[in-house]
Design a protein around this motif. Structure first.
Motif, PDB file in Angstrom:
ATOM      1  N   TYR A  29     -23.387 -99.643 -23.386  1.00  0.00           N
ATOM      2  CA  TYR A  29     -22.329-100.617 -23.174  1.00  0.00           C
ATOM      3  C   TYR A  29     -22.561-101.338 -21.856  1.00  0.00           C
ATOM      4  CZ  TYR A  29     -20.019 -97.594 -19.752  1.00  0.00           C
ATOM      5  OH  TYR A  29     -19.728 -96.838 -18.652  1.00  0.00           O
ATOM      6  N   LYS A  30     -21.931-102.502 -21.763  1.00  0.00           N
ATOM      7  CA  LYS A  30     -21.955-103.274 -20.526  1.00  0.00           C
ATOM      8  C   LYS A  30     -20.526-103.674 -20.199  1.00  0.00           C
ATOM      9  CE  LYS A  30     -26.604-105.152 -20.794  1.00  0.00           C
ATOM     10  NZ  LYS A  30     -27.453-106.326 -20.778  1.00  0.00           N
ATOM     11  N   GLU A  31     -20.225-103.701 -18.932  1.00  0.00           N
ATOM     12  CA  GLU A  31     -18.918-104.172 -18.495  1.00  0.00           C
ATOM     13  C   GLU A  31     -19.034-105.661 -18.214  1.00  0.00           C
ATOM     14  OE1 GLU A  31     -17.336-101.703 -15.402  1.00  0.00           O
ATOM     15  OE2 GLU A  31     -17.238 -99.971 -16.744  1.00  0.00           O
ATOM     16  N   LEU A  32     -18.266-106.433 -18.964  1.00  0.00           N
ATOM     17  CA  LEU A  32     -18.256-107.889 -18.840  1.00  0.00           C
ATOM     18  C   LEU A  32     -16.822-108.315 -18.569  1.00  0.00           C
ATOM     19  CD1 LEU A  32     -20.506-108.777 -21.924  1.00  0.00           C
ATOM     20  CD2 LEU A  32     -21.215-108.604 -19.537  1.00  0.00           C
ATOM     21  N   GLY A  33     -16.547-108.754 -17.361  1.00  0.00           N
ATOM     22  CA  GLY A  33     -15.178-109.117 -17.000  1.00  0.00           C
ATOM     23  C   GLY A  33     -14.264-107.916 -17.169  1.00  0.00           C
ATOM     24  N   ASN A  34     -13.178-108.093 -17.910  1.00  0.00           N
ATOM     25  CA  ASN A  34     -12.225-107.012 -18.167  1.00  0.00           C
ATOM     26  C   ASN A  34     -12.567-106.203 -19.412  1.00  0.00           C
ATOM     27  OD1 ASN A  34     -10.691-107.744 -15.932  1.00  0.00           O
ATOM     28  ND2 ASN A  34      -9.491-109.212 -17.113  1.00  0.00           N
ATOM     29  N   TRP A  35     -13.745-106.435 -19.959  1.00  0.00           N
ATOM     30  CA  TRP A  35     -14.139-105.766 -21.190  1.00  0.00           C
ATOM     31  C   TRP A  35     -15.237-104.742 -20.948  1.00  0.00           C
ATOM     32  CZ3 TRP A  35     -14.954-111.056 -23.886  1.00  0.00           C
ATOM     33  CH2 TRP A  35     -13.733-111.549 -24.366  1.00  0.00           C
ATOM     34  N   LYS A  73     -11.145-102.686 -20.482  1.00  0.00           N
ATOM     35  CA  LYS A  73     -11.611-101.693 -19.505  1.00  0.00           C
ATOM     36  C   LYS A  73     -10.493-100.775 -19.042  1.00  0.00           C
ATOM     37  CE  LYS A  73     -13.882-103.952 -16.238  1.00  0.00           C
ATOM     38  NZ  LYS A  73     -14.830-104.344 -15.169  1.00  0.00           N
ATOM     39  N   ALA A  74      -9.300-101.326 -18.843  1.00  0.00           N
ATOM     40  CA  ALA A  74      -8.198-100.530 -18.293  1.00  0.00           C
ATOM     41  C   ALA A  74      -7.582 -99.596 -19.330  1.00  0.00           C
ATOM     42  CB  ALA A  74      -7.129-101.448 -17.713  1.00  0.00           C
ATOM     43  N   LYS A  77      -8.424 -99.921 -25.226  1.00  0.00           N
ATOM     44  CA  LYS A  77      -8.006-100.353 -26.563  1.00  0.00           C
ATOM     45  C   LYS A  77      -8.979-101.390 -27.097  1.00  0.00           C
ATOM     46  CE  LYS A  77      -3.109 -99.416 -26.233  1.00  0.00           C
ATOM     47  NZ  LYS A  77      -1.769 -99.958 -26.369  1.00  0.00           N
ATOM     48  N   ALA A  78      -9.241-101.306 -28.402  1.00  0.00           N
ATOM     49  CA  ALA A  78     -10.130-102.252 -29.067  1.00  0.00           C
ATOM     50  C   ALA A  78      -9.548-103.661 -28.980  1.00  0.00           C
ATOM     51  CB  ALA A  78     -10.326-101.855 -30.523  1.00  0.00           C
ATOM     52  N   GLN A  79     -10.432-104.624 -28.759  1.00  0.00           N
ATOM     53  CA  GLN A  79     -10.028-106.017 -28.623  1.00  0.00           C
ATOM     54  C   GLN A  79     -10.502-106.825 -29.822  1.00  0.00           C
ATOM     55  OE1 GLN A  79      -8.264-107.023 -25.527  1.00  0.00           O
ATOM     56  NE2 GLN A  79      -8.094-104.815 -25.869  1.00  0.00           N
ATOM     57  N   LYS A  80      -9.637-107.719 -30.274  1.00  0.00           N
ATOM     58  CA  LYS A  80      -9.987-108.645 -31.345  1.00  0.00           C
ATOM     59  C   LYS A  80     -10.617-109.867 -30.679  1.00  0.00           C
ATOM     60  CE  LYS A  80      -7.876-110.431 -35.540  1.00  0.00           C
ATOM     61  NZ  LYS A  80      -8.373-109.562 -36.561  1.00  0.00           N
ATOM     62  N   VAL A  81     -11.870-110.155 -31.037  1.00  0.00           N
ATOM     63  CA  VAL A  81     -12.631-111.241 -30.418  1.00  0.00           C
ATOM     64  C   VAL A  81     -13.385-112.017 -31.496  1.00  0.00           C
ATOM     65  CG1 VAL A  81     -12.907-110.016 -28.214  1.00  0.00           C
ATOM     66  CG2 VAL A  81     -14.647-109.764 -29.989  1.00  0.00           C
TER      67      VAL A  81
END
Length: 146
Positions: A29-35, A73-74, A77-81
């Motif tokens: 995984y990579k941290e991209l912004g708040n994701w 990240k916080a 929870k899964a994000q719909k993108v």
């Protein structure tokens, strides 16, 4: 049944991570912004036939599955993108990836398929858009024919 399929898909992703542990960028995984963006690319033959059929994935020694999930990240929870992008091999051939969204309970996955040849290296560039923001995920993966 849906939960069983979800568990099987998660197990296959885990198995693919184990199988690809010696390859560059497998199941990370990579941290991209708040994701926190989790990604893996693996041969479609890793999937059980019933799971592949359920999701409309062609099982072949020359077909890969790209699986992406985006978490906050916080909260984790899964994000719909919306995900779009390309895979480019070393000869410069670009393949446009068509991602399908899979929602199973609280989990959200985005999967795409890619044909490849033995020892073919692809560089992936994916545009991820959601919640009024946009990020780019880049990684590479070398594929092998069984």
């Amino acid at each position: 049944m849906k939960t069983l399929i979800s568990l099987c898909l998660a197990f296959c992703a885990f198995l693919a991570t184990s199988v690809l542990a010696n390859t560059e960028q497998g199941g990370q995984y990579k941290e991209l912004g708040n994701w926190q963006v989790h990604y893996i690319a693996f041969p479609s033959t890793v999937l059980q036939p019933k799971i592949a059929q359920h999701y409309g994935i062609e099982r072949s020694n020359y077909n890969a599955v790209i699986n992406i999930s985006v978490l906050d990240k916080a909260t984790k929870k899964a994000q719909k993108v919306a995900i779009s992008g390309t895979a480019k091999n070393l000869l410069g051939h670009n393949e446009t990836l068509a991602f399908k969204e899979i929602i199973d309970g609280d989990a959200i996955y985005y999967i795409a398929e890619l044909g490849y040849s033995n020892e073919e290296l692809y560089r992936f560039k994916l545009d991820i858009k959601g919640q009024n923001k946009s990020e780019v995920l880049s990684f590479q993966q070398k594929f092998y024919v069984d």
